[in-house]
Design a protein around this motif. Structure first.
Motif, mmCIF file in Angstrom:
data_model
loop_
_atom_site.group_PDB
_atom_site.id
_atom_site.type_symbol
_atom_site.label_atom_id
_atom_site.label_comp_id
_atom_site.label_asym_id
_atom_site.label_seq_id
_atom_site.Cartn_x
_atom_site.Cartn_y
_atom_site.Cartn_z
ATOM 1 N N SER A 27 4.375 -24.730 28.394
ATOM 2 C CA SER A 27 4.839 -25.166 29.521
ATOM 3 C C SER A 27 5.273 -26.643 29.861
ATOM 4 O O SER A 27 5.433 -26.899 30.966
ATOM 5 C CB SER A 27 3.653 -24.696 30.647
ATOM 6 O OG SER A 27 2.612 -25.801 30.283
ATOM 7 N N ARG A 52 3.699 -28.823 33.025
ATOM 8 C CA ARG A 52 4.464 -29.134 34.361
ATOM 9 C C ARG A 52 3.789 -28.519 35.482
ATOM 10 O O ARG A 52 4.039 -28.793 36.730
ATOM 11 C CB ARG A 52 5.830 -28.509 34.155
ATOM 12 C CG ARG A 52 6.773 -29.220 33.234
ATOM 13 C CD ARG A 52 7.962 -28.472 33.243
ATOM 14 N NE ARG A 52 7.816 -26.819 32.461
ATOM 15 C CZ ARG A 52 8.830 -26.208 32.779
ATOM 16 N NH1 ARG A 52 9.790 -26.154 33.338
ATOM 17 N NH2 ARG A 52 8.450 -24.749 32.052
ATOM 18 N N PHE A 53 2.748 -27.845 35.338
ATOM 19 C CA PHE A 53 2.092 -27.006 36.670
ATOM 20 C C PHE A 53 0.717 -27.166 36.897
ATOM 21 O O PHE A 53 -0.148 -27.504 35.766
ATOM 22 C CB PHE A 53 2.177 -25.425 36.155
ATOM 23 C CG PHE A 53 3.839 -25.095 35.882
ATOM 24 C CD1 PHE A 53 3.990 -24.665 34.567
ATOM 25 C CD2 PHE A 53 4.690 -25.183 36.752
ATOM 26 C CE1 PHE A 53 5.148 -24.259 34.307
ATOM 27 C CE2 PHE A 53 5.905 -24.962 36.410
ATOM 28 C CZ PHE A 53 6.262 -24.319 35.294
ATOM 29 N N ASP A 54 0.350 -27.212 37.862
ATOM 30 C CA ASP A 54 -0.890 -27.709 38.369
ATOM 31 C C ASP A 54 -2.007 -26.772 37.341
ATOM 32 O O ASP A 54 -3.142 -27.489 37.087
ATOM 33 C CB ASP A 54 -1.398 -27.466 39.828
ATOM 34 C CG ASP A 54 -0.898 -28.476 40.765
ATOM 35 O OD1 ASP A 54 -1.051 -28.427 41.985
ATOM 36 O OD2 ASP A 54 0.244 -29.277 40.418
ATOM 37 N N ASP A 55 -1.743 -25.634 37.264
ATOM 38 C CA ASP A 55 -2.541 -24.552 36.802
ATOM 39 C C ASP A 55 -2.707 -25.164 35.319
ATOM 40 O O ASP A 55 -3.760 -24.644 34.788
ATOM 41 C CB ASP A 55 -2.159 -23.410 37.003
ATOM 42 C CG ASP A 55 -2.404 -22.765 38.287
ATOM 43 O OD1 ASP A 55 -1.986 -21.618 38.592
ATOM 44 O OD2 ASP A 55 -3.012 -23.343 38.964
ATOM 45 N N ASP A 56 -2.053 -25.856 34.525
ATOM 46 C CA ASP A 56 -2.328 -26.168 33.240
ATOM 47 C C ASP A 56 -3.549 -27.313 33.066
ATOM 48 O O ASP A 56 -3.952 -27.356 31.803
ATOM 49 C CB ASP A 56 -0.935 -26.838 32.765
ATOM 50 C CG ASP A 56 0.353 -25.880 32.480
ATOM 51 O OD1 ASP A 56 1.238 -26.171 32.821
ATOM 52 O OD2 ASP A 56 -0.097 -24.847 32.477
ATOM 53 N N GLU A 106 3.849 -32.878 43.280
ATOM 54 C CA GLU A 106 4.792 -32.561 42.320
ATOM 55 C C GLU A 106 4.573 -33.096 41.162
ATOM 56 O O GLU A 106 4.078 -34.167 40.918
ATOM 57 C CB GLU A 106 6.321 -32.925 42.828
ATOM 58 C CG GLU A 106 6.530 -34.245 43.009
ATOM 59 C CD GLU A 106 7.963 -34.742 43.445
ATOM 60 O OE1 GLU A 106 8.738 -33.778 43.591
ATOM 61 O OE2 GLU A 106 8.155 -36.145 43.738
#
Length: 128
Positions: free
Chosen positions: A107, A110-114, A46
């Protein structure tokens, strides 16, 4: 070779503090947004906190807002996560990450893919 190396984890009592560090091995570190994530046993990884490439903007998960502070020192190629008022539910492996895939305000990373690069993680255990 791009590397992120976390340090500063350990065992701390509830209510205590720890400061995590992440050192980056490459010269263009200052052009990357940086983030901290965590993964507790049996749970998904997370988002915890992120900071823009120039340090002007930060973003926090609701669960840590007001207790954790992310900062960066581009001269030293490091970021840190000051963690105060720690709770047992903060127990997890903490990972730092670096990314340059999107604008920060889109974004807030906040996201893994960033993210492009991840460290190996450092264990934080909050227990009496």
């Amino acid at each position: 070779q791009v590397q992120l190396l976390e340090s500063g984890g350990g065992l701390v009592q509830p209510g205590g503090s720890l400061r995590l560090f992440c050192a980056a091995s490459w010269r263009t570190f200052s052009s990357y947004a940086m983030g901290w994530f965590r993964q507790a046993p049996g749970k998904e990884r997370e988002f915890v906190a992120s900071i823009s490439w120039n340090g002007a903007s930060t973003y926090y998960a609701d669960s840590v807002k007001g207790r954790f502070t992310i900062s960066r020192d581009s001269a030293k190629n490091t970021i840190s996560l000051q963690m105060n008022s720690l709770k047992p539910e903060d127990t997890a492996v903490y990972y730092c990450a670096a990314g340059s895939r999107t604008t920060y305000s889109r974004s807030y990373y906040r996201f893994d893919d960033d993210y492009d690069y991840w460290g190996q993680g450092t264990q934080v255990t909050v227990s009496s």
